[in-house]
Design an enzyme around this catalytic site. Sequence first.
Site, PDB file in Angstrom:
ATOM      1  CB  VAL A 187      -0.856  -0.082   1.189  1.00 11.58           C
ATOM      2  CG1 VAL A 187      -1.826   1.436   1.141  1.00 11.58           C
ATOM      3  CG2 VAL A 187      -1.852  -1.237   1.254  1.00 11.58           C
ATOM      4  CE  LYS A 188       3.964   5.194  -5.384  1.00 16.77           C
ATOM      5  NZ  LYS A 188       4.096   5.440  -6.721  1.00 16.77           N
TER       6      LYS A 188
END
Length: 217
Positions: A86-87
């Site tokens: 997850v960025k």
Amino acid sequence: MKFFIDTANLDHIREAHALGILDGVTTNPSLMAKEGIKGTEAINNHYKTICEIVDGDISAEVLGTDFNTIVEEGKVLAALHPNIVVKVPMIKDGVKAIKWFTDNGIKTNCTLVFSAGQAILAAKAGATYVSPFIGRIDDSGWDGMQLISQIANIYTLQGFETQILAASIRNANHIIQCAEAGADVITSPLEPILGLLKHPLTDLGLEKFLEDAKKMG
């Protein structure tokens, strides 16, 4: 040093993967839009397709900027495939969310990092990756590669396990400099990666080799 490709273009991803040196992929909403991919369902399906091509970490970016939205979007993205990272943007609620993701076994990539202080916060929160933007730092008149070296030194001294993922790569020389500066990963468009193949002496040597091969019949 790991090689990630920074794109949403499936042809580029497949070409980089075919080289045998690809370790992962990073992408973002802008890159998705560039490929004409719009809407949550289409974007999520595209992430799944990328995960089928590359057996490595695939960064998928949240769109929210408050803690609850970041967490909810991140949970959906992480559920798409085990390789999803997850960025999360380097903002106050982003750091809080990274800590939540870390505590719940979800890998993260802290993006839009432009200082050593931000990199320290990301590492303290447990980010899997931290992404300093080299090219954008250079554009502002500062030295992006110096930042990579500074973060690498701090992480070594403090024993942080967060990996330095050098982003905003503009050319092949950037990749070489990142390797020298201590980056754990680079993420780059396809062109700079292919640029590592090129050298005029290689071209001349190959030309001579082919000429001599013809003379041999």
